[in-house]
Design a protein around this motif. Sequence first.
Motif, mmCIF file in Angstrom:
data_model
loop_
_atom_site.group_PDB
_atom_site.id
_atom_site.type_symbol
_atom_site.label_atom_id
_atom_site.label_comp_id
_atom_site.label_asym_id
_atom_site.label_seq_id
_atom_site.Cartn_x
_atom_site.Cartn_y
_atom_site.Cartn_z
ATOM 1 N N ASN A 119 0.831 -1.210 0.000
ATOM 2 C CA ASN A 119 0.000 0.000 0.000
ATOM 3 C C ASN A 119 0.863 1.257 0.000
ATOM 4 N N ILE A 120 1.901 1.244 -0.822
ATOM 5 C CA ILE A 120 2.865 2.340 -0.905
ATOM 6 C C ILE A 120 3.113 2.665 -2.371
ATOM 7 N N ALA A 121 3.105 3.925 -2.713
ATOM 8 C CA ALA A 121 3.466 4.341 -4.072
ATOM 9 C C ALA A 121 4.972 4.196 -4.239
ATOM 10 N N THR A 122 5.404 3.543 -5.311
ATOM 11 C CA THR A 122 6.826 3.288 -5.530
ATOM 12 C C THR A 122 7.215 3.606 -6.973
ATOM 13 N N LEU A 123 8.520 3.596 -7.214
ATOM 14 C CA LEU A 123 9.072 3.787 -8.554
ATOM 15 C C LEU A 123 9.993 2.625 -8.884
ATOM 16 N N LEU A 124 10.221 2.414 -10.174
ATOM 17 C CA LEU A 124 11.215 1.461 -10.649
ATOM 18 C C LEU A 124 12.425 2.244 -11.149
ATOM 19 N N PRO A 125 13.618 1.650 -11.094
ATOM 20 C CA PRO A 125 14.821 2.364 -11.541
ATOM 21 C C PRO A 125 14.735 2.856 -12.980
ATOM 22 N N GLU A 126 13.991 2.146 -13.836
ATOM 23 C CA GLU A 126 13.905 2.512 -15.244
ATOM 24 C C GLU A 126 12.863 3.593 -15.527
ATOM 25 N N ASP A 127 12.057 3.961 -14.525
ATOM 26 C CA ASP A 127 11.075 5.024 -14.717
ATOM 27 C C ASP A 127 11.788 6.344 -15.005
ATOM 28 N N SER A 128 11.124 7.234 -15.731
ATOM 29 C CA SER A 128 11.710 8.548 -16.003
ATOM 30 C C SER A 128 11.448 9.492 -14.837
ATOM 31 N N VAL A 129 12.188 10.587 -14.822
ATOM 32 C CA VAL A 129 11.972 11.603 -13.795
ATOM 33 C C VAL A 129 10.559 12.165 -13.912
ATOM 34 N N MET A 130 10.054 12.275 -15.139
ATOM 35 C CA MET A 130 8.681 12.752 -15.325
ATOM 36 C C MET A 130 7.682 11.787 -14.694
ATOM 37 N N ASP A 131 7.940 10.482 -14.780
ATOM 38 C CA ASP A 131 7.077 9.494 -14.115
ATOM 39 C C ASP A 131 7.048 9.760 -12.607
ATOM 40 N N ALA A 132 8.209 10.089 -12.051
ATOM 41 C CA ALA A 132 8.302 10.369 -10.616
ATOM 42 C C ALA A 132 7.482 11.600 -10.253
ATOM 43 N N ILE A 133 7.569 12.641 -11.071
ATOM 44 C CA ILE A 133 6.809 13.869 -10.810
ATOM 45 C C ILE A 133 5.314 13.582 -10.830
ATOM 46 N N ARG A 134 4.880 12.831 -11.832
ATOM 47 C CA ARG A 134 3.447 12.524 -11.947
ATOM 48 C C ARG A 134 2.943 11.758 -10.718
ATOM 49 N N LYS A 135 3.737 10.783 -10.246
ATOM 50 C CA LYS A 135 3.314 9.998 -9.081
ATOM 51 C C LYS A 135 3.301 10.841 -7.820
ATOM 52 N N MET A 136 4.277 11.733 -7.675
ATOM 53 C CA MET A 136 4.307 12.595 -6.489
ATOM 54 C C MET A 136 3.077 13.492 -6.446
ATOM 55 N N LEU A 137 2.689 14.008 -7.610
ATOM 56 C CA LEU A 137 1.501 14.845 -7.671
ATOM 57 C C LEU A 137 0.232 14.035 -7.444
ATOM 58 N N LEU A 138 0.181 12.844 -8.031
ATOM 59 C CA LEU A 138 -1.002 11.992 -7.912
ATOM 60 C C LEU A 138 -1.261 11.596 -6.462
ATOM 61 N N TYR A 139 -0.192 11.202 -5.752
ATOM 62 C CA TYR A 139 -0.340 10.736 -4.373
ATOM 63 C C TYR A 139 -0.052 11.823 -3.340
ATOM 64 N N GLN A 140 0.284 13.038 -3.821
ATOM 65 C CA GLN A 140 0.531 14.183 -2.948
ATOM 66 C C GLN A 140 1.607 13.876 -1.905
ATOM 67 N N VAL A 141 2.760 13.401 -2.401
ATOM 68 C CA VAL A 141 3.897 13.112 -1.546
ATOM 69 C C VAL A 141 5.128 13.838 -2.087
ATOM 70 N N ASP A 142 6.139 13.993 -1.222
ATOM 71 C CA ASP A 142 7.361 14.699 -1.615
ATOM 72 C C ASP A 142 8.491 13.753 -2.007
ATOM 73 N N CYS A 143 8.296 12.463 -1.798
ATOM 74 C CA CYS A 143 9.353 11.508 -2.098
ATOM 75 C C CYS A 143 8.759 10.108 -2.269
ATOM 76 N N LEU A 144 9.520 9.253 -2.974
ATOM 77 C CA LEU A 144 9.045 7.899 -3.272
ATOM 78 C C LEU A 144 10.208 6.907 -3.211
ATOM 79 N N PRO A 145 9.980 5.724 -2.639
ATOM 80 C CA PRO A 145 11.021 4.693 -2.671
ATOM 81 C C PRO A 145 11.141 4.089 -4.060
#
Length: 215
Positions: free
Chosen positions: A149-175
């Motif tokens: 139940n945690i929003a996460t990223l994969l190493p191959e994701d782009s920085v833009m993918d990270a931005i979108r997830k941070m905005l979607l889940y309203q968090v400042d950081c992601l594992p």
Amino acid sequence: MTARQLELLELVRKHAPVTGEQLAEFLGVSRPTLRSDLSLLVMLGLLDAKPKVGYFLGNAYAPENKSMERLHTVTVKQVMGVPVNIPEKLSVHDAVIALFTENANTLLIVNDNQRLVGIVTPKDLLKITLGHAGSTSIPISMVMTRYPNIATLLPEDSVMDAIRKMLLYQVDCLPVIVPGSDTKEPPEIAGWMSKTNIIRVMSDAAVTEQGDALQ
């Protein structure tokens, strides 16, 4: 960028200053539908906004923006940081100490095999300690948000993918994780992606653009 985000930039370029309500009317959608798109564009510096005035183009806007290109081409693996991990058997008291001694804004919780089992934020710790005598002795595993139940990223994701997830889940950081072949086993932790990492990518791109302009 999505087609709608590009269209928003073009509408703002033509009609600035323009309100969110007016942009929604132009596109034939509701104002809440545009909230995440506008937040992303403001975060990237492509748009700016003033209360009771509206949106206008930001300093980062350019027809051919290399900073934006880097957000799509640079991977999370290339810019991620090192997270602060603590064992799930640690107490809330120990977690609070780790939060301050490591100057961290979030803690990742790991099992005996050093795999991700949860995440805890200062807000989580504050909620459990306020008005609860003896709460500091509670194991951190009783307080954390559990994987998956945690929003996460994969190493191959782009920085833009990270931005979108941070905005979607309203968090400042992601594992950043590396899922194992056994789906029942928690994933390995590869790194940590924060807004600071993203700002660094954009700053590096801006410096490169300035250097190119001077040549």
